[in-house]
Design an enzyme around this catalytic site. Sequence first.
Site, PDB file in Angstrom:
ATOM      1  N   CYS A   4       0.860  -1.182   0.000  1.00  0.00           N
ATOM      2  CA  CYS A   4       0.000   0.000   0.000  1.00  0.00           C
ATOM      3  C   CYS A   4       0.900   1.238   0.000  1.00  0.00           C
ATOM      4  CB  CYS A   4      -0.931   0.010   1.202  1.00  0.00           C
ATOM      5  SG  CYS A   4      -1.831   1.574   1.359  1.00  0.00           S
ATOM      6  N   CYS A   7       0.413   3.528   3.118  1.00  0.00           N
ATOM      7  CA  CYS A   7       1.035   2.966   4.322  1.00  0.00           C
ATOM      8  C   CYS A   7       2.546   3.207   4.287  1.00  0.00           C
ATOM      9  CB  CYS A   7       0.744   1.472   4.432  1.00  0.00           C
ATOM     10  SG  CYS A   7      -0.901   1.053   5.058  1.00  0.00           S
ATOM     11  N   ASP A  30      -0.052  16.098  -2.987  1.00  0.00           N
ATOM     12  CA  ASP A  30      -0.342  15.122  -4.041  1.00  0.00           C
ATOM     13  C   ASP A  30       0.745  15.196  -5.111  1.00  0.00           C
ATOM     14  OD1 ASP A  30      -3.227  13.606  -5.011  1.00  0.00           O
ATOM     15  OD2 ASP A  30      -1.666  13.927  -6.512  1.00  0.00           O
ATOM     16  N   HIS A  46      -4.333   1.586   8.166  1.00  0.00           N
ATOM     17  CA  HIS A  46      -4.822   1.210   6.841  1.00  0.00           C
ATOM     18  C   HIS A  46      -6.318   0.941   6.893  1.00  0.00           C
ATOM     19  CE1 HIS A  46      -4.673  -0.165   2.699  1.00  0.00           C
ATOM     20  NE2 HIS A  46      -5.618  -1.005   3.079  1.00  0.00           N
ATOM     21  N   ASN A  87     -12.724   9.923  -2.535  1.00  0.00           N
ATOM     22  CA  ASN A  87     -13.277   9.032  -3.544  1.00  0.00           C
ATOM     23  C   ASN A  87     -13.395   7.624  -2.976  1.00  0.00           C
ATOM     24  OD1 ASN A  87     -13.367  11.035  -5.625  1.00  0.00           O
ATOM     25  ND2 ASN A  87     -11.160  10.819  -5.886  1.00  0.00           N
ATOM     26  N   THR A  95      -8.113   5.460  -6.778  1.00  0.00           N
ATOM     27  CA  THR A  95      -6.982   4.706  -7.337  1.00  0.00           C
ATOM     28  C   THR A  95      -6.059   4.144  -6.261  1.00  0.00           C
ATOM     29  OG1 THR A  95      -5.706   6.760  -7.572  1.00  0.00           O
ATOM     30  CG2 THR A  95      -6.975   6.021  -9.492  1.00  0.00           C
ATOM     31  N   HIS A  98      -6.343   3.251   0.199  1.00  0.00           N
ATOM     32  CA  HIS A  98      -6.066   3.646   1.593  1.00  0.00           C
ATOM     33  C   HIS A  98      -6.802   4.971   1.769  1.00  0.00           C
ATOM     34  CE1 HIS A  98      -3.018   4.026   5.107  1.00  0.00           C
ATOM     35  NE2 HIS A  98      -3.816   5.098   5.175  1.00  0.00           N
ATOM     36  N   HIS A 100      -8.173   8.426   2.101  1.00  0.00           N
ATOM     37  CA  HIS A 100      -7.490   9.717   2.030  1.00  0.00           C
ATOM     38  C   HIS A 100      -8.496  10.806   1.711  1.00  0.00           C
ATOM     39  CE1 HIS A 100      -7.236   7.718  -1.914  1.00  0.00           C
ATOM     40  NE2 HIS A 100      -7.363   8.915  -2.455  1.00  0.00           N
ATOM     41  N   HIS A 102      -8.796  14.469   0.049  1.00  0.00           N
ATOM     42  CA  HIS A 102      -8.156  15.484  -0.786  1.00  0.00           C
ATOM     43  C   HIS A 102      -8.551  16.867  -0.266  1.00  0.00           C
ATOM     44  CE1 HIS A 102      -7.247  12.822  -4.412  1.00  0.00           C
ATOM     45  NE2 HIS A 102      -8.207  12.094  -3.849  1.00  0.00           N
TER      46      HIS A 102
HETATM   47  P1  5GP Z   1      -7.735   8.800  -5.558  1.00  0.00           P
HETATM   48  O1  5GP Z   1      -7.836   8.812  -7.061  1.00  0.00           O
HETATM   49  O2  5GP Z   1      -7.525   7.405  -5.012  1.00  0.00           O
HETATM   50  O3  5GP Z   1      -8.867   9.523  -4.872  1.00  0.00           O
HETATM   51  O4  5GP Z   1      -6.467   9.681  -5.207  1.00  0.00           O
HETATM   52  C1  5GP Z   1      -5.189   9.174  -5.155  1.00  0.00           C
HETATM   53  C2  5GP Z   1      -4.264  10.360  -5.251  1.00  0.00           C
HETATM   54  O5  5GP Z   1      -2.997   9.964  -4.787  1.00  0.00           O
HETATM   55  C3  5GP Z   1      -4.071  10.890  -6.669  1.00  0.00           C
HETATM   56  O6  5GP Z   1      -4.438  12.263  -6.701  1.00  0.00           O
HETATM   57  C4  5GP Z   1      -2.590  10.657  -6.940  1.00  0.00           C
HETATM   58  O7  5GP Z   1      -2.002  11.705  -7.697  1.00  0.00           O
HETATM   59  C5  5GP Z   1      -2.011  10.570  -5.556  1.00  0.00           C
HETATM   60  N1  5GP Z   1      -0.853   9.692  -5.418  1.00  0.00           N
HETATM   61  C6  5GP Z   1      -0.747   8.401  -5.857  1.00  0.00           C
HETATM   62  N2  5GP Z   1       0.443   7.882  -5.535  1.00  0.00           N
HETATM   63  C7  5GP Z   1       1.106   8.868  -4.852  1.00  0.00           C
HETATM   64  C8  5GP Z   1       2.404   8.917  -4.253  1.00  0.00           C
HETATM   65  O8  5GP Z   1       3.191   7.961  -4.258  1.00  0.00           O
HETATM   66  N3  5GP Z   1       2.755  10.088  -3.662  1.00  0.00           N
HETATM   67  C9  5GP Z   1       1.917  11.168  -3.624  1.00  0.00           C
HETATM   68  N4  5GP Z   1       2.354  12.276  -2.996  1.00  0.00           N
HETATM   69  N5  5GP Z   1       0.671  11.137  -4.172  1.00  0.00           N
HETATM   70  C10 5GP Z   1       0.283  10.001  -4.779  1.00  0.00           C
HETATM   71 ZN    ZN Z   2      -2.469   1.561   3.489  1.00  0.00          ZN
END
Ligand code: 5GP
Ligand code: ZN
Length: 114
Positions: A4, A7, A30, A46, A87, A95, A98, A100, A102
């Site tokens: 993850c 994590c 991000d 997690h 999301n 995507t 875990h 999160h 925004h």
């Molecule tokens: P989701 O689409 O799951 O709501 O948002 C995941 C977010 O995590 C995306 O905006 C993506 O750019 C960000 N993200 C994915 N992997 C990483 C990473 O390794 N580091 C950082 N800082 N952001 C990440």
């Molecule tokens: Zn996690």
Amino acid sequence: MNDCPFCAIAAGTIAADRIYEDEEVVAFRDINPQAPTHILVIPREHIASAAELTRAQDPLWGRVLHVAQQLAVSEDIDASGFRLVTNVGADAGQTVPHLHLHLLGGRAMSWPPG
Ligand code: 5GP
Ligand code: ZN
């Protein structure tokens, strides 16, 4: 959880532009920002998504929300406005599995989202 990325960021084994952390929560920028301010606030624990939150985690989710509010102040987007988004699942475009939150701000945003 193995494999993850969030994590790993919480544990410090993957680098991130961390801007806040405490015993329960970590916040970092991000990697693919969608607004001048785009921060992710995560629980260290997690949890796959908001769909998995339990009643016992109410205080933890409250903490995530409050950290986002405080970061909106420190990023100076509290007066202009900001968006908080989490999301959940495929249709919402999640995507990273875990939980999160925004924090987006620094520009005008449209509604409804795409
Ligand atoms: P989701 O689409 O799951 O709501 O948002 C995941 C977010 O995590 C995306 O905006 C993506 O750019 C960000 N993200 C994915 N992997 C990483 C990473 O390794 N580091 C950082 N800082 N952001 C990440
Ligand atoms: Zn996690």
